[in-house]
Design an enzyme around this catalytic site. Structure first.
Site: not given
Ligand code: SF4
Length: 214
Positions: A120, A138
């Site tokens: 991420k 996310d």
């Protein structure tokens, strides 16, 4: 691209545009890396308050690599998980100094070799520092891409790869900010407002919710 994906993307683009501006403040590449590490389980607004002073105090990669652990913990305390985050920041910057000449690398492999950096965070850096189309998965992207029927995967890495197959590359970087905005305003985790959502006619989850209320 399927008809369904096309319809969803057209509505998202019409509502939010294809913007990719980061919500974390930074001027140097390593600062975005550190701000993203700090943003785990913390709001971007809080991180921006903390980094305003932090980046004045620690001016470069070496300053972070040589930081005193307990002092750095105090500096970032209000971001939560401050001990783990301080350790990650120091270790990450030590590696940037030792192996990357104080610069931030661009490959996923190099980025994820840094302490505290998962896919991420790596994809945030690739998107904003290197302008490399990347999908940041996310909590909002994970939850809403399932609701919208863009993927059936539930693990972040599998979602990322599935969306890369299904979405055109020019939407990879924007989809994160579009779904974050949607998740914070309309499709909230506790109370999605399907009745007023601009996606209700194309969203499988929204249609189901609205049918059950009739
Ligand atoms: S219709 Fe409902 S579930 Fe679907 S995106 Fe909108 S708020 Fe979320």
């Amino acid at each position: 691209m399927t008809k369904h994906v096309k319809e969803v993307l057209e509505l998202l683009d019409r509502e939010y545009g294809l913007f990719t501006e980061p919500t974390l403040d930074y001027t140097q590449p390593h600062e975005l890396l550190i701000a993203t590490i700090l943003s785990a389980q913390c709001t971007d607004a809080r991180v921006n308050i903390v980094t305003r002073d932090l980046f004045k105090k620690y001016k470069d990669v070496v300053s972070f690599a040589e930081a005193d652990l307990s002092e750095l913990e105090d500096d970032i305390r209000t971001c939560g998980f401050y001990h783990a985050k301080a350790v990650h920041i120091i270790e990450c910057c030590k590696r940037l100094h030792e192996f990357y000449n104080d610069t931030v690398p661009s490959s996923i492999e190099d980025l994820t070799s840094l302490s505290g950096v998962g896919r991420k965070t790596a994809n945030v850096v690739r998107t904003h520092i290197f302008n490399i189309p990347s999908i940041v998965v996310d909590t909002h992207v994970k939850r809403i891409s399932n609701k919208l029927g863009l993927t059936k995967e539930t693990e972040p890495v599998k979602i990322e790869f599935d969306l890369m197959k299904k979405l055109p590359e020019d939407h990879w970087s924007a989809i994160n900010l579009q779904l974050i905005t949607l998740g914070r305003t309309i499709c909230t985790s506790r109370n999605p407002k399907c009745e007023e959502c601009f996606l209700k006619d194309v969203c499988p989850s929204g249609k189901k919710t609205l049918r059950s209320k009739k």
